[in-house]
Design an enzyme around this catalytic site. Sequence first.
Site, PDB file in Angstrom:
ATOM      1  N   PRO A  32       3.934   6.262  -1.516  1.00 43.37           N
ATOM      2  CA  PRO A  32       4.781   5.501  -0.581  1.00 43.37           C
ATOM      3  C   PRO A  32       4.394   4.023  -0.550  1.00 43.37           C
ATOM      4  O   PRO A  32       3.222   3.681  -0.718  1.00 43.37           O
ATOM      5  CB  PRO A  32       4.509   6.160   0.778  1.00 43.37           C
ATOM      6  CG  PRO A  32       3.241   6.911   0.628  1.00 43.37           C
ATOM      7  CD  PRO A  32       3.078   7.237  -0.822  1.00 43.37           C
ATOM      8  N   ASP A  33       5.390   3.143  -0.354  1.00 43.78           N
ATOM      9  CA  ASP A  33       5.053   1.731  -0.161  1.00 43.78           C
ATOM     10  C   ASP A  33       4.770   1.510   1.320  1.00 43.78           C
ATOM     11  O   ASP A  33       4.620   2.473   2.087  1.00 43.78           O
ATOM     12  CB  ASP A  33       6.156   0.817  -0.713  1.00 43.78           C
ATOM     13  CG  ASP A  33       7.480   0.994   0.011  1.00 43.78           C
ATOM     14  OD1 ASP A  33       7.523   1.716   1.036  1.00 43.78           O
ATOM     15  OD2 ASP A  33       8.482   0.410  -0.433  1.00 43.78           O
ATOM     16  N   PHE A  34       4.670   0.260   1.733  1.00 47.48           N
ATOM     17  CA  PHE A  34       4.362  -0.016   3.142  1.00 47.48           C
ATOM     18  C   PHE A  34       5.601  -0.237   3.977  1.00 47.48           C
ATOM     19  O   PHE A  34       5.713   0.234   5.092  1.00 47.48           O
ATOM     20  CB  PHE A  34       3.474  -1.269   3.237  1.00 47.48           C
ATOM     21  CG  PHE A  34       2.020  -1.001   2.953  1.00 47.48           C
ATOM     22  CD1 PHE A  34       1.559   0.284   2.711  1.00 47.48           C
ATOM     23  CD2 PHE A  34       1.098  -2.047   2.939  1.00 47.48           C
ATOM     24  CE1 PHE A  34       0.230   0.533   2.452  1.00 47.48           C
ATOM     25  CE2 PHE A  34      -0.245  -1.809   2.680  1.00 47.48           C
ATOM     26  CZ  PHE A  34      -0.681  -0.524   2.438  1.00 47.48           C
ATOM     27  N   ARG A  35       6.568  -1.007   3.426  1.00 43.45           N
ATOM     28  CA  ARG A  35       7.627  -1.524   4.309  1.00 43.45           C
ATOM     29  C   ARG A  35       8.993  -0.862   4.171  1.00 43.45           C
ATOM     30  O   ARG A  35       9.909  -1.226   4.888  1.00 43.45           O
ATOM     31  CB  ARG A  35       7.747  -3.047   4.124  1.00 43.45           C
ATOM     32  CG  ARG A  35       6.530  -3.751   4.697  1.00 43.45           C
ATOM     33  CD  ARG A  35       6.525  -5.241   4.478  1.00 43.45           C
ATOM     34  NE  ARG A  35       5.295  -5.816   4.983  1.00 43.45           N
ATOM     35  CZ  ARG A  35       4.131  -5.760   4.338  1.00 43.45           C
ATOM     36  NH1 ARG A  35       4.032  -5.182   3.161  1.00 43.45           N
ATOM     37  NH2 ARG A  35       3.045  -6.282   4.878  1.00 43.45           N
ATOM     38  N   ASN A 103      -0.758  -3.741  -6.532  1.00 44.90           N
ATOM     39  CA  ASN A 103      -1.088  -2.329  -6.349  1.00 44.90           C
ATOM     40  C   ASN A 103      -2.550  -2.038  -6.648  1.00 44.90           C
ATOM     41  O   ASN A 103      -3.195  -2.739  -7.421  1.00 44.90           O
ATOM     42  CB  ASN A 103      -0.190  -1.446  -7.222  1.00 44.90           C
ATOM     43  CG  ASN A 103       1.244  -1.493  -6.752  1.00 44.90           C
ATOM     44  OD1 ASN A 103       1.512  -1.984  -5.667  1.00 44.90           O
ATOM     45  ND2 ASN A 103       2.149  -1.000  -7.562  1.00 44.90           N
ATOM     46  N   ASP A 105      -3.445   1.301  -7.325  1.00 43.86           N
ATOM     47  CA  ASP A 105      -3.444   2.696  -7.758  1.00 43.86           C
ATOM     48  C   ASP A 105      -3.839   2.931  -9.214  1.00 43.86           C
ATOM     49  O   ASP A 105      -3.984   4.077  -9.646  1.00 43.86           O
ATOM     50  CB  ASP A 105      -2.058   3.320  -7.495  1.00 43.86           C
ATOM     51  CG  ASP A 105      -0.910   2.509  -8.119  1.00 43.86           C
ATOM     52  OD1 ASP A 105      -1.096   1.926  -9.204  1.00 43.86           O
ATOM     53  OD2 ASP A 105       0.177   2.470  -7.513  1.00 43.86           O
ATOM     54  N   HIS A 120      -5.285  -7.084  -5.563  1.00 45.08           N
ATOM     55  CA  HIS A 120      -5.846  -6.437  -4.376  1.00 45.08           C
ATOM     56  C   HIS A 120      -6.872  -5.366  -4.709  1.00 45.08           C
ATOM     57  O   HIS A 120      -7.207  -4.536  -3.867  1.00 45.08           O
ATOM     58  CB  HIS A 120      -4.708  -5.858  -3.520  1.00 45.08           C
ATOM     59  CG  HIS A 120      -3.816  -6.931  -2.934  1.00 45.08           C
ATOM     60  ND1 HIS A 120      -2.535  -6.709  -2.501  1.00 45.08           N
ATOM     61  CD2 HIS A 120      -4.048  -8.248  -2.723  1.00 45.08           C
ATOM     62  CE1 HIS A 120      -2.013  -7.846  -2.049  1.00 45.08           C
ATOM     63  NE2 HIS A 120      -2.911  -8.793  -2.183  1.00 45.08           N
TER      64      HIS A 120
HETATM   65  P1  NAD Z   1       5.854  -3.497   0.393  1.00 47.23           P
HETATM   66  O1  NAD Z   1       5.729  -2.096   0.874  1.00 47.23           O
HETATM   67  O2  NAD Z   1       5.745  -4.593   1.366  1.00 47.23           O
HETATM   68  O3  NAD Z   1       7.274  -3.676  -0.311  1.00 47.23           O
HETATM   69  C1  NAD Z   1       7.747  -2.810  -1.303  1.00 47.23           C
HETATM   70  C2  NAD Z   1       9.099  -3.329  -1.771  1.00 47.23           C
HETATM   71  O4  NAD Z   1       9.495  -2.570  -2.893  1.00 47.23           O
HETATM   72  C3  NAD Z   1      10.193  -3.212  -0.724  1.00 47.23           C
HETATM   73  O5  NAD Z   1      10.932  -4.417  -0.711  1.00 47.23           O
HETATM   74  C4  NAD Z   1      11.051  -2.038  -1.230  1.00 47.23           C
HETATM   75  O6  NAD Z   1      12.409  -2.183  -0.934  1.00 47.23           O
HETATM   76  C5  NAD Z   1      10.829  -2.134  -2.709  1.00 47.23           C
HETATM   77  N1  NAD Z   1      10.926  -0.869  -3.428  1.00 47.23           N
HETATM   78  C6  NAD Z   1      10.442   0.342  -3.058  1.00 47.23           C
HETATM   79  N2  NAD Z   1      10.661   1.246  -4.019  1.00 47.23           N
HETATM   80  C7  NAD Z   1      11.299   0.588  -5.028  1.00 47.23           C
HETATM   81  C8  NAD Z   1      11.785   0.969  -6.296  1.00 47.23           C
HETATM   82  N3  NAD Z   1      11.668   2.220  -6.745  1.00 47.23           N
HETATM   83  N4  NAD Z   1      12.388   0.038  -7.070  1.00 47.23           N
HETATM   84  C9  NAD Z   1      12.540  -1.236  -6.635  1.00 47.23           C
HETATM   85  N5  NAD Z   1      12.086  -1.657  -5.439  1.00 47.23           N
HETATM   86  C10 NAD Z   1      11.469  -0.756  -4.653  1.00 47.23           C
HETATM   87  O7  NAD Z   1       4.855  -3.661  -0.814  1.00 47.23           O
HETATM   88  P2  NAD Z   1       4.145  -4.966  -1.385  1.00 47.23           P
HETATM   89  O8  NAD Z   1       5.087  -6.108  -1.385  1.00 47.23           O
HETATM   90  O9  NAD Z   1       3.498  -4.563  -2.646  1.00 47.23           O
HETATM   91  O10 NAD Z   1       3.020  -5.304  -0.331  1.00 47.23           O
HETATM   92  C11 NAD Z   1       2.260  -4.270   0.262  1.00 47.23           C
HETATM   93  C12 NAD Z   1       0.776  -4.281  -0.002  1.00 47.23           C
HETATM   94  O11 NAD Z   1       0.405  -2.919   0.085  1.00 47.23           O
HETATM   95  C13 NAD Z   1       0.349  -4.719  -1.352  1.00 47.23           C
HETATM   96  O12 NAD Z   1      -0.561  -5.701  -1.138  1.00 47.23           O
HETATM   97  C14 NAD Z   1      -0.350  -3.522  -2.000  1.00 47.23           C
HETATM   98  O13 NAD Z   1      -1.707  -3.844  -2.249  1.00 47.23           O
HETATM   99  C15 NAD Z   1      -0.424  -2.465  -0.950  1.00 47.23           C
HETATM  100  N6  NAD Z   1       0.071  -1.130  -1.365  1.00 47.23           N
HETATM  101  C16 NAD Z   1      -0.222  -0.653  -2.606  1.00 47.23           C
HETATM  102  C17 NAD Z   1       0.254   0.587  -2.980  1.00 47.23           C
HETATM  103  C18 NAD Z   1      -0.062   1.086  -4.369  1.00 47.23           C
HETATM  104  O14 NAD Z   1      -1.089   0.710  -4.931  1.00 47.23           O
HETATM  105  N7  NAD Z   1       0.805   1.902  -4.971  1.00 47.23           N
HETATM  106  C19 NAD Z   1       1.023   1.356  -2.108  1.00 47.23           C
HETATM  107  C20 NAD Z   1       1.284   0.843  -0.818  1.00 47.23           C
HETATM  108  C21 NAD Z   1       0.802  -0.419  -0.477  1.00 47.23           C
END
Ligand code: NAD
Length: 240
Positions: A32-35, A103, A105, A120
């Site tokens: 999962p992402d954050f936002r 990311n 991961d 990060h």
């Molecule tokens: P965020 O959650 O703020 O934003 C994610 C963005 O990606 C959103 O705008 C969303 O609409 C878009 N999105 C989601 N799925 C998508 C897809 N399949 N295709 C296209 N767009 C998609 O994430 P961020 O901007 O990376 O900032 C969050 C922070 O959280 C980062 O600094 C990161 O280090 C950390 N984080 C990392 C992971 C990971 O390593 N996988 C996961 C969650 C958060």
Amino acid sequence: MKELETLQTWLDESRSTVFFGGAGVSTESGIPDFRSVDGLYNQKYQYPPESIISHSFFKANPEEFYRFYRDRMLYLDAKPNAAHRKLAELEKAGKLAAVVTQNIDGLHQAAGSKMVLELHGSVHRNYCLKCHKFFDVAYVKNSEGIPRCDACGGIVKPDVVLYEESLDGHTISEAVRYIEQADVLIVGGTSLAVYPAAGLINYYRGKRLVLINKTPTPYDHSADLMITGKIGEVFSQIRV
Ligand code: NAD
């Protein structure tokens, strides 16, 4: 789709392409992402996630930090998706200079990418705060409560940049160097809401800034090409 054809042409003509991504790159791998609406920030925890993953919270409350971290930030079974794989193929073919990622991961490396700048940090690196001994992610995942160093008993901390912590200077300057030299910059799967990482886009000097995202970002007006959609689906249609 006309936008995809433009992206393909720009990639074919580019001498130096750089990809800059965020959590959205890994959602199609099941992380999962954050936002997003189903992202971590919209789920309910005892404390807001942005507080838990801060330096002061880690110091004051490491046990609670690790409960959240193990449960919600370690996805050791996740596999690279089409976006990770295509980026690795482009690099191998000499068509992509670097991946700059927010990311943590490790999925770009799992897909075979070599030049990955992790702004990060990574869940795959963990260090004892006292004696700096290295531990892999399995050590942290399989420990209980607060992971302790098996050599000196110190607390083991993931090498990820928590809120209130600064980014690694060398990684930042390398990312800036690659972005400044890029003739195509593809930004994808990031809300561009987390600074200083999001500000890196401002170092791009070219005229081929591509934004691939599911939802709007504050930088949409700066993009020379906007592709609204899922990044894995977009990259799966790109020819190397
Ligand atoms: P965020 O959650 O703020 O934003 C994610 C963005 O990606 C959103 O705008 C969303 O609409 C878009 N999105 C989601 N799925 C998508 C897809 N399949 N295709 C296209 N767009 C998609 O994430 P961020 O901007 O990376 O900032 C969050 C922070 O959280 C980062 O600094 C990161 O280090 C950390 N984080 C990392 C992971 C990971 O390593 N996988 C996961 C969650 C958060």
